[in-house]
Design a protein around this motif. Sequence first.
Motif, mmCIF file in Angstrom:
data_model
loop_
_atom_site.group_PDB
_atom_site.id
_atom_site.type_symbol
_atom_site.label_atom_id
_atom_site.label_comp_id
_atom_site.label_asym_id
_atom_site.label_seq_id
_atom_site.Cartn_x
_atom_site.Cartn_y
_atom_site.Cartn_z
ATOM 1 N N ALA A 1 98.599 42.927 -14.884
ATOM 2 C CA ALA A 1 98.796 44.328 -14.236
ATOM 3 C C ALA A 1 98.407 44.401 -12.881
ATOM 4 C CB ALA A 1 98.369 45.494 -15.023
ATOM 5 N N LEU A 2 96.823 43.828 -12.563
ATOM 6 C CA LEU A 2 96.489 43.772 -10.981
ATOM 7 C C LEU A 2 97.282 42.701 -10.308
ATOM 8 C CD1 LEU A 2 92.860 43.639 -12.077
ATOM 9 C CD2 LEU A 2 93.834 45.544 -11.000
ATOM 10 N N GLY A 3 97.828 41.703 -10.950
ATOM 11 C CA GLY A 3 98.663 40.684 -9.960
ATOM 12 C C GLY A 3 99.641 41.509 -9.395
ATOM 13 N N LEU A 4 100.512 42.361 -10.454
ATOM 14 C CA LEU A 4 101.791 43.067 -9.954
ATOM 15 C C LEU A 4 101.287 44.264 -9.254
ATOM 16 C CD1 LEU A 4 104.782 43.064 -10.644
ATOM 17 C CD2 LEU A 4 104.462 44.655 -12.427
ATOM 18 N N ALA A 5 100.309 44.908 -9.401
ATOM 19 C CA ALA A 5 99.786 45.645 -8.246
ATOM 20 C C ALA A 5 99.512 45.249 -7.133
ATOM 21 C CB ALA A 5 98.764 46.529 -8.877
ATOM 22 N N ASN A 6 99.093 43.969 -6.921
ATOM 23 C CA ASN A 6 98.569 43.152 -5.600
ATOM 24 C C ASN A 6 100.040 43.071 -4.934
ATOM 25 O OD1 ASN A 6 96.681 41.697 -3.932
ATOM 26 N ND2 ASN A 6 97.700 39.915 -4.972
ATOM 27 N N LEU A 7 101.028 42.486 -5.419
ATOM 28 C CA LEU A 7 102.289 42.106 -4.903
ATOM 29 C C LEU A 7 102.779 43.291 -4.477
ATOM 30 C CD1 LEU A 7 104.427 40.197 -3.996
ATOM 31 C CD2 LEU A 7 105.244 40.374 -6.565
ATOM 32 N N ASN A 8 102.554 44.579 -5.406
ATOM 33 C CA ASN A 8 103.425 45.550 -4.657
ATOM 34 C C ASN A 8 102.649 46.181 -3.438
ATOM 35 O OD1 ASN A 8 105.138 45.705 -6.843
ATOM 36 N ND2 ASN A 8 104.032 46.905 -8.160
ATOM 37 N N GLU A 9 101.283 46.339 -3.419
ATOM 38 C CA GLU A 9 100.469 46.307 -2.401
ATOM 39 C C GLU A 9 100.878 45.672 -0.957
ATOM 40 O OE1 GLU A 9 96.304 46.280 -2.989
ATOM 41 O OE2 GLU A 9 96.596 47.335 -5.025
ATOM 42 N N ILE A 10 101.277 44.200 -1.225
ATOM 43 C CA ILE A 10 101.514 43.463 -0.108
ATOM 44 C C ILE A 10 102.706 44.045 0.310
ATOM 45 C CG2 ILE A 10 102.029 41.288 0.480
ATOM 46 C CD1 ILE A 10 100.184 40.211 -1.332
ATOM 47 N N GLU A 11 103.724 44.164 -0.577
ATOM 48 C CA GLU A 11 105.102 44.591 0.083
ATOM 49 C C GLU A 11 104.796 46.029 0.701
ATOM 50 O OE1 GLU A 11 107.902 45.474 -3.232
ATOM 51 O OE2 GLU A 11 109.598 45.268 -1.787
ATOM 52 N N GLN A 12 103.941 46.992 0.281
ATOM 53 C CA GLN A 12 103.763 48.252 1.032
ATOM 54 C C GLN A 12 103.309 47.863 2.115
ATOM 55 O OE1 GLN A 12 105.197 51.122 -0.627
ATOM 56 N NE2 GLN A 12 104.718 52.135 1.482
ATOM 57 N N ALA A 13 102.336 47.147 2.527
ATOM 58 C CA ALA A 13 101.588 46.604 3.512
ATOM 59 C C ALA A 13 102.622 46.188 4.683
ATOM 60 C CB ALA A 13 100.448 45.577 3.577
ATOM 61 N N VAL A 14 103.422 45.199 4.232
ATOM 62 C CA VAL A 14 104.507 44.570 4.957
ATOM 63 C C VAL A 14 105.349 45.808 5.871
ATOM 64 C CG1 VAL A 14 106.730 43.403 5.054
ATOM 65 C CG2 VAL A 14 104.647 42.499 3.994
ATOM 66 N N LYS A 15 105.612 46.820 4.801
ATOM 67 C CA LYS A 15 106.554 47.848 5.383
ATOM 68 C C LYS A 15 105.584 48.810 6.373
ATOM 69 C CE LYS A 15 109.567 48.684 1.526
ATOM 70 N NZ LYS A 15 109.305 48.974 0.259
ATOM 71 N N ASP A 16 104.429 49.274 5.753
ATOM 72 C CA ASP A 16 103.593 50.174 6.629
ATOM 73 C C ASP A 16 103.039 49.832 8.028
ATOM 74 O OD1 ASP A 16 103.695 51.984 4.583
ATOM 75 O OD2 ASP A 16 101.628 51.460 3.836
ATOM 76 N N LEU A 17 102.750 48.241 7.971
ATOM 77 C CA LEU A 17 102.185 47.528 9.197
ATOM 78 C C LEU A 17 103.310 46.904 10.068
ATOM 79 C CD1 LEU A 17 99.076 45.944 7.650
ATOM 80 C CD2 LEU A 17 99.108 47.974 8.747
#
Length: 474
Positions: free
Chosen positions: A119-135
Amino acid sequence: MASTVFERNIPSPAVIEAALAGAKHVPFWLDDVGPAPVGAPLTGRHAADLVVVGAGYCGLWTALLAKQEDPARRVVVLESHTVGWAASGRNGGFVEASLTHGHDNGESRFPEEIDQLNALGLANLNEIEQAVKDLGLDCEFERTGSIGVAVEAYQVAELKAAADGGDTVFLDQDQVRAELNSPTYLAGLWSKQETALVHPAKLARELARVCRELGVEIFEHSGATSLVPGKGGGDVVVHTDRGRVTAAKVALATNVFPSLLKRNRLFTVPVYDYVLMTEPLTPEQLESIGWSNRQGFSDLANQFHYYRLSADNRILWGGYDALYHFGRGVKNEYEDSPETFRKLASHFLTTFPQLEGIKFSHRWAGAIDTSTRFCAFFGTAHGGRVGYATGFTGLGVAATHFAAKVMLDQLAGRDTERTRLKMVRSKPLPFPPEPFASVGIQATRWSLDRADHNGGKRNLLLKTLDAVGLGFDS
Ligand SMILES: Cc1cc2nc3c(=O)[nH]c(=O)nc-3n(C[C@H](O)[C@H](O)[C@H](O)COP(=O)(O)OP(=O)(O)OC[C@H]3O[C@@H](n4cnc5c(N)ncnc54)[C@H](O)[C@@H]3O)c2cc1C
């Protein structure tokens, strides 16, 4: 011993040589982005709140997240060469949710927390995707998912058993060939959520760009040579050849390179992984294989291939041989292995006979920081002032983002869900010194190759390694 599909259908040596002729010996991704302007190296004396050693993904995420947490912090990054030149600029670009080098490896080592780790790994991948968009990271990020393919009959049952009826779907022979058309495929397992693809060198460059915009100072050609306690013991001084930085905290993100903490050096060995990249496929070539959903692919043997499309429709084809050299060295000369490149080209053409005539434009290799548990380990030294994370074992594109958060938690002395994990609190077994490391690694490779020729059956050595927690099952 039974032969593998790649030995039963070998293209002619002339076809293989023709495909490889003219392939540049340089990582495609670094060639594609070209050289970046390099700033002045560190000279003189400096003070900082946080020094990060290493400007691959792990160091860059650490610096970036530290600045986001506290914009007033002075953060300095020291890099021996240039931003992203090592594994971070030359990998396959598979951004995987798994923090444990796959579910099975994680379950065998951390059975009580594997669900939490997943679950932490999937959340980590989602956070990277979000960072790609936000940044606004311009790095060709595509959340394509991935397909594992069976190319030998014994692998089909394994795939059927892994399907979960949700986002992980079993594909029979016709269904998998409809996704990507290879005569070698017998079945597939499509994991729709857990993989994204990225342009590795662009990701490193973009992380460095954002770091600089946030005020992080990155010094290239500034290798850290030692860590010593500062006067009074409250700080750590990081020395380079021409300068030094005194800092309250230091994060070591040096991956496969010799650790500044001598005690960590026995915990990883460099293993070389080799990659080919084709020229862009023509529309006709692409049509002959399909691949309209652009997933990342890998096959299932112990010695496996991984492959994917680039944004301009080249095929990256890597893996299979993983070469260790006596003495734990990381050397440029290990990046060439003509026999391995020929083997990779041969296996490529066996997989896609309809692409005969295609040329490889690039060939390269990189060193992987293999740990005996095949996933990262973490810790602190110098009374909690120095943090480290290493041992990603070839699956660190996403896991380094998680590791950066762990290091920042540990350096701040925070008690979090991450720092409470057994995976974070425990260490792998060290590798033995030479000559035992070399003998053991070569014997394991030989045994894995035999298992691949023997319906996946593991011999006594592999069973023993499994029993003591050193086994590897991709
Ligand atoms: C060929 C290949 C294919 C791969 N494919 C994938 C993949 O598809 N998916 C995946 O998840 N992982 C993959 N990996 C692994 C992945 O690339 C790494 O796990 C990840 O890039 C590690 O990032 P890092 O920042 O820890 O290390 P690195 O990118 O190696 O960065 C470490 C940096 O530290 C610097 N450094 C070292 N010592 C010092 C010092 N004393 N002072 C200053 N600087 C120092 C180095 O110069 C280097 O730039 C692959 C690796 C290779 C080699």
